[in-house]
Design a protein around this motif. Structure first.
Motif, PDB file in Angstrom:
ATOM      1  N   UNK A   1       7.291 -84.772  25.346  1.00  0.00           N
ATOM      2  CA  UNK A   1       8.659 -85.291  25.407  1.00  0.00           C
ATOM      3  C   UNK A   1       9.506 -84.707  24.287  1.00  0.00           C
ATOM      4  N   UNK A   2       8.923 -84.623  23.119  1.00  0.00           N
ATOM      5  CA  UNK A   2       9.648 -84.060  21.966  1.00  0.00           C
ATOM      6  C   UNK A   2       9.919 -82.578  22.155  1.00  0.00           C
ATOM      7  N   UNK A   3       8.907 -81.827  22.603  1.00  0.00           N
ATOM      8  CA  UNK A   3       9.060 -80.380  22.766  1.00  0.00           C
ATOM      9  C   UNK A   3      10.058 -80.031  23.870  1.00  0.00           C
ATOM     10  N   UNK A   4      10.075 -80.833  24.935  1.00  0.00           N
ATOM     11  CA  UNK A   4      11.026 -80.574  26.026  1.00  0.00           C
ATOM     12  C   UNK A   4      12.465 -80.665  25.523  1.00  0.00           C
ATOM     13  N   UNK A   5      12.744 -81.670  24.720  1.00  0.00           N
ATOM     14  CA  UNK A   5      14.100 -81.838  24.180  1.00  0.00           C
ATOM     15  C   UNK A   5      14.407 -80.736  23.171  1.00  0.00           C
ATOM     16  N   UNK A   6      13.422 -80.395  22.358  1.00  0.00           N
ATOM     17  CA  UNK A   6      13.625 -79.353  21.349  1.00  0.00           C
ATOM     18  C   UNK A   6      13.900 -78.006  22.014  1.00  0.00           C
ATOM     19  N   UNK A   7      13.197 -77.719  23.093  1.00  0.00           N
ATOM     20  CA  UNK A   7      13.418 -76.463  23.814  1.00  0.00           C
ATOM     21  C   UNK A   7      14.785 -76.435  24.492  1.00  0.00           C
TER      22      UNK A   7
END
Length: 311
Positions: free
Chosen positions: A132-138
């Protein structure tokens, strides 16, 4: 301890097809009853941390030992992002509620403070899922209250891992290869620190200075840390710039409010007046409800504009 860890890793693999990666563990008898011990587990990556954080069906015991799980919710940087340029007037609690309604796996939203404990315009969002964190960061942004906010990776100040056995860097005491223990006060190697009769002559193992070997203020320890990355330095500079420009931004906002009050509101009144006149034909209103609706439109526009000004 090792048998429990081995069974924990096996349980994760067999029951959840998950490879649990641990960097170490430590037995801690603090605050325990007789014949009890705390087993502190240190994970190697955010996925392993997230796995241990979620509620799953754990067995009643590991290694023939009954246990209870106590989770200390200290979310690591690998599960955190930073939101840029959040207004000082934004209510963080309301912001957190809005974020949780739009995004899954959000644990907490926190406004960062500077060294003087003053608010900054950076907000930290903690997750319990690396995906969830990486999706938003990307993606590069989060939508909050219908406004897009840029996000970036959270890079905290580096910490130092000091072995309590040899006072060396980068490993836990149960991973230490040194047979004897090192006194943190005098730096002398002894078989048993608990029976060591230290003379009290303070000498750092790393620099020879008059401080304990595990003193984080030691320059040799600080020099052993990795150099700051560009992004880390940029975040610090951004925070400083935001603090310096806080007064200027408030002044600009007040100026914008005056401009809007002097220009936009009168123009809005003129528009409503013209539309009202156009609504009349042969002395009768074409749309009988226009006047009441126009008043409602005007009120809604003003309310919307006031809300934007508070951001």
């Amino acid at each position: 301890g090792k048998r429990i860890i081995d069974e924990l890793i096996k349980f994760s693999k067999v029951n959840y097809s998950f490879d649990l990666h641990l960097s170490g563990y430590r037995m801690a008898p603090n605050r325990c009853n007789t014949n009890e011990n705390n087993l502190l587990i240190f994970v190697r990556n955010s996925r392993s941390f997230s796995f241990l954080l979620i509620d799953i069906d754990w067995p009643d015991n590991f290694g023939d030992e009954k246990f209870t799980i106590e989770r200390k919710l200290a979310i690591p940087p690998q599960l955190v992002i930073i939101i840029d340029n959040v207004s000082y007037k934004t209510n963080v609690l309301e912001m957190e509620n809005d974020i949780k309604s739009r995004y899954d796996n959000v644990v907490k939203v926190i406004r960062l403070k500077n060294k003087s404990q003053f608010d900054t315009n950076f907000v930290k969002v903690e997750f319990n899922s690396p995906k969830a964190r990486d999706d938003i960061l990307n993606k590069g942004y989060m939508t909050i209250d219908y406004i897009k906010h840029d996000v970036k990776e959270y890079l905290p100040q580096a910490s130092i891992l000091i072995c309590s056995n040899c006072m060396g860097l980068g490993h836990f005491c149960n991973q230490c290869k040194q047979t004897n223990a090192t006194c943190k006060v005098c730096s002398e190697q002894v078989k048993d620190v608990s029976t060591h009769q230290c003379q009290g002559v303070v000498k750092c193992l790393h620099c020879g200075g008059a401080h304990h070997s595990n003193d984080l203020k030691c320059m040799s320890l600080k020099n052993g840390l990795p150099k700051k990355e560009k992004n880390d330095t940029k975040i610090e500079n951004d925070i400083k710039a935001a603090q310096l420009s806080n007064g200027r931004l408030d002044g600009e906002l007040k100026h914008q409010v005056k401009v809007i009050e002097q220009l936009f509101i009168p123009v809005l009144d003129d528009i409503m007046t013209v539309l009202t006149e156009l609504n009349i034909k042969d002395g009768r209103a074409i749309d009988a409800d226009f006047r009441s609706r126009s008043g409602l439109w005007k009120s809604e526009l003003k309310a919307y504009w006031d809300k934007r000004l508070k951001l």
